[in-house]
Design an enzyme around this catalytic site. Structure first.
Site, PDB file in Angstrom:
ATOM      1  N   GLU A   6       0.895  -1.105   0.090  1.00  0.00           N
ATOM      2  CA  GLU A   6      -0.028  -0.136   0.078  1.00  0.00           C
ATOM      3  C   GLU A   6       0.828   1.349  -0.004  1.00  0.00           C
ATOM      4  O   GLU A   6       0.635   2.229  -0.646  1.00  0.00           O
ATOM      5  CB  GLU A   6      -0.932  -0.148   1.192  1.00  0.00           C
ATOM      6  CG  GLU A   6      -1.870   0.904   1.127  1.00  0.00           C
ATOM      7  CD  GLU A   6      -3.034   0.776   2.442  1.00  0.00           C
ATOM      8  OE1 GLU A   6      -2.751   0.110   3.327  1.00  0.00           O
ATOM      9  OE2 GLU A   6      -3.987   1.520   2.231  1.00  0.00           O
TER      10      GLU A   6
HETATM   11  N1  LIG Z   1     -14.496  13.316   1.271  1.00  0.00           N
HETATM   12  C1  LIG Z   1     -14.087  12.726   2.281  1.00  0.00           C
HETATM   13  C2  LIG Z   1     -13.897  11.247   2.168  1.00  0.00           C
HETATM   14  C3  LIG Z   1     -13.493  10.468   3.188  1.00  0.00           C
HETATM   15  N2  LIG Z   1     -13.276  10.888   4.367  1.00  0.00           N
HETATM   16  C4  LIG Z   1     -12.760  10.177   5.501  1.00  0.00           C
HETATM   17  O1  LIG Z   1     -11.220  10.275   5.321  1.00  0.00           O
HETATM   18  C5  LIG Z   1     -10.857   9.038   6.011  1.00  0.00           C
HETATM   19  C6  LIG Z   1     -10.087   8.283   4.980  1.00  0.00           C
HETATM   20  O2  LIG Z   1     -10.694   8.039   3.898  1.00  0.00           O
HETATM   21  P1  LIG Z   1     -10.060   7.018   2.826  1.00  0.00           P
HETATM   22  O3  LIG Z   1      -8.705   7.385   2.333  1.00  0.00           O
HETATM   23  O4  LIG Z   1     -10.784   6.717   1.594  1.00  0.00           O
HETATM   24  O5  LIG Z   1      -9.839   5.773   3.671  1.00  0.00           O
HETATM   25  P2  LIG Z   1     -10.078   4.278   3.360  1.00  0.00           P
HETATM   26  O6  LIG Z   1      -9.075   4.056   2.011  1.00  0.00           O
HETATM   27  O7  LIG Z   1     -11.436   3.573   3.331  1.00  0.00           O
HETATM   28  O8  LIG Z   1      -9.237   3.659   4.448  1.00  0.00           O
HETATM   29  P3  LIG Z   1      -7.902   2.588   4.354  1.00  0.00           P
HETATM   30  O9  LIG Z   1      -6.900   2.988   3.410  1.00  0.00           O
HETATM   31  O10 LIG Z   1      -7.450   2.796   6.029  1.00  0.00           O
HETATM   32  O11 LIG Z   1      -8.469   1.164   4.317  1.00  0.00           O
HETATM   33  C7  LIG Z   1     -12.121   8.179   6.255  1.00  0.00           C
HETATM   34  O12 LIG Z   1     -12.270   8.589   7.764  1.00  0.00           O
HETATM   35  C8  LIG Z   1     -13.204   8.997   5.512  1.00  0.00           C
HETATM   36  O13 LIG Z   1     -14.343   8.812   6.393  1.00  0.00           O
HETATM   37  C9  LIG Z   1     -13.467  12.474   4.500  1.00  0.00           C
HETATM   38  O14 LIG Z   1     -13.393  13.100   5.910  1.00  0.00           O
HETATM   39  N3  LIG Z   1     -13.855  13.388   3.521  1.00  0.00           N
HETATM   40 CA   LIG Z   2      -7.143   3.798   1.645  1.00  0.00          CA
END
Ligand SMILES: Nc1ccn([C@@H]2O[C@H](COP(=O)(O)OP(=O)(O)OP(=O)(O)O)[C@@H](O)[C@H]2O)c(=O)n1
Ligand SMILES: [Ca+2]
Length: 477
Positions: free
Chosen positions: A170
């Protein structure tokens, strides 16, 4: 008076001409059809599902079927965000994980020409949410993966696999993506470090200026004929959603109970004054990131006090900096060389700092602004942003304070190199084709496992697609 006109079709010359013209038209149409066909078949496609802890995105890539020049040619054709939460949230209903992908995959069928379906590879890479589920309940994680695999195999596309990728992968994908987007890999200029903040884990990856003392933190690979030697680390449980649980859990554990009949009142400096909700301890402790506690079924009052410096103090407690078995560490005994060069910070680093308009200030000014924001009453915050989801809105003070603490106390950025960090939106690649000068334009949000495909396109996408999820072929060997 009727004028008698001789029927021209009876004249042999006219008939002959008509035949010639008709034949000409037929030939012209035939030629254009033949020539149009390759044009029509110009693109090949690939589909990647990035199954994050908070949500799943489906990316469709396209690239020219015949690569005539050596330019970067992969374009992100389409992105679809799967409705609902990430696949790891389906542990009690694994079938639901597969079903959740249906709408986006139906869209993929529409976007990709039918004659290409069978040769279009589809991959799913799951990140920290599934790593945690696997730790907590391996059988459930396998059922979820089976369910998404079955759902993808049911499609006309060429199924290539669905698996949990490692933290190192990752980190490496994030780094490759950031540098591919900025074209650094094909220029002799330096590279950009990558900072990725997800919901459940966070990654730091960069070219170190000193020797890597721990084998687990080192990745080597070759891209465009250049060898790269990178430092990377993925902190499981230090994505922003899990970090909030860690931090609240620590506070709850250290909050004395007034008496047996009243719930604990958690006075939380990371939430705005006037913020006041009743929660079950279960919502905090339902994670393998913390030891199980007895009180999981009890309620507590979550009361905001909006004090930035106290918030920072409370967040510092989730970083253990008291031991380091190497010459230097970030936290929790993890080796980290000193940060050097420029960094691109994306995912939640960007979402949060962009929302708070804190992407362009000095570290000092960022802290001042954040302190003011955190102390703003909840009522005022909610009224100013009526359309933002209240849960997200309530967490921005915590999230930004967490980001500063992670970068400063965790990774050891200082006010001197704070501005070496650029908060960047992950970008959609739109690379102008058939041009000697490749123009990369950028548009909002996309995710790295997917984008890394783009890197390989220059060499051979189909081979690279394979390489991505068969990591030994590009890393480590
Ligand atoms: N417009 C956005 C999109 C996402 N989030 C938040 O940002 C965080 C990280 O989102 P993301 O990078 O998409 O995490 P994931 O890929 O789902 O998680 P991981 O990589 O840890 O598996 C999450 O708490 C999500 O709710 C946010 O605040 N605003
Ligand atoms: Ca992610």
């Amino acid at each position: 008076m009727e004028v008698k006109v001789k029927n021209p079709w009876h004249r042999p010359v006219v008939i002959f001409l008509a035949c010639v013209i008709t034949a000409g038209i037929i030939i012209m149409v035939a030629i254009s059809v033949v020539q149009y066909k390759p044009l029509h078949q110009k693109y090949k496609y690939g589909i990647v599902l990035d199954a994050g802890s908070s949500h799943t995105s489906v990316f469709i890539y396209e690239w020219p079927a015949e690569k005539e020049n050596n330019t970067g040619m992969v374009r992100q054709k389409h992105t679809c965000n799967v409705q609902g939460k990430g696949i790891s949230s389906y542990s009690d209903n694994p079938m639901g994980a597969g079903t959740s992908l249906k709408d986006c995959m139906e869209e993929a069928k529409q976007k990709i020409p039918a004659h290409r379906h069978h040769e279009t590879p589809v991959y799913l890479g799951a990140t920290a949410g599934m790593r945690l589920l696997k730790m907590e309940n391996e059988e459930a994680s396998e059922k979820v993966l089976d369910s998404v695999a079955r759902s993808l195999k049911d499609l006309p596309f060429s199924y290539q696999g669905a698996r949990i990728i490692s933290g190192q992968e990752e980190g490496a994908f994030g780094w490759i993506t950031v540098n591919y987007l900025s074209e650094n890999l094909r220029k002799p200029t330096g590279t950009l470090g990558a900072l990725d903040l997800g919901g459940a884990s966070t990654q730091i990856t960069f070219v170190p200026q000193q020797e890597i003392e721990s084998h687990d933190n080192s990745i080597d690979f070759r891209l465009y004929g250049n060898d790269y030697h990178l430092y990377t680390h993925s902190f499981l449980c230090y994505g922003k959603d899990q970090a909030l649980k860690l931090s609240m859990g620590k506070k709850i554990e250290s909050t004395p109970k007034a008496d047996e009949t009243h719930p604990i009142e958690l006075r939380d400096p990371c939430f705005h004054p006037g913020y006041n909700f009743t929660r079950t301890a279960q919502t905090v402790f339902n994670t393998p990131c913390m030891k199980k506690v007895k009180m999981a079924n009890e309620n507590f009052f979550h009361v905001g006090t909006g004090n930035w410096s106290q918030c920072r103090q409370s967040i510092r407690k989730i970083f253990n900096t008291s031991y380091c078995p190497y010459s230097r560490c970030s936290f929790n005994g993890v080796f980290q060389p000193s940060v050097s060069g420029n960094f691109g910070a994306f995912s939640a680093f960007f979402f949060v700092m962009d929302f708070l308009k804190l992407t362009n200030d000095s570290l000092d000014l960022t802290k001042q602004k954040l302190a003011t924001y955190c102390s703003t009453p909840w009522k005022e915050i909610a009224e100013t942003h009526p359309h933002i989801n209240k849960k997200y809105l309530s967490e921005y003070c915590f999230s930004a304070t967490y980001i500063l603490t992670l970068l400063e106390d965790g990774y050891k950025f200082t006010s001197n190199n704070w501005n070496d960090i650029s908060f960047i939106k992950k970008r959609k690649l739109t690379i102008v084709l058939d041009e000697a000068d490749v123009v990369v334009q950028t548009t909002p949000k996309s995710l790295h496992q997917a984008e890394v495909i783009a890197v390989g396109a220059v060499a051979d996408v189909s081979e690279y697609l394979h390489a991505i999820f068969q990591i030994p072929s590009i890393f480590g060997k």
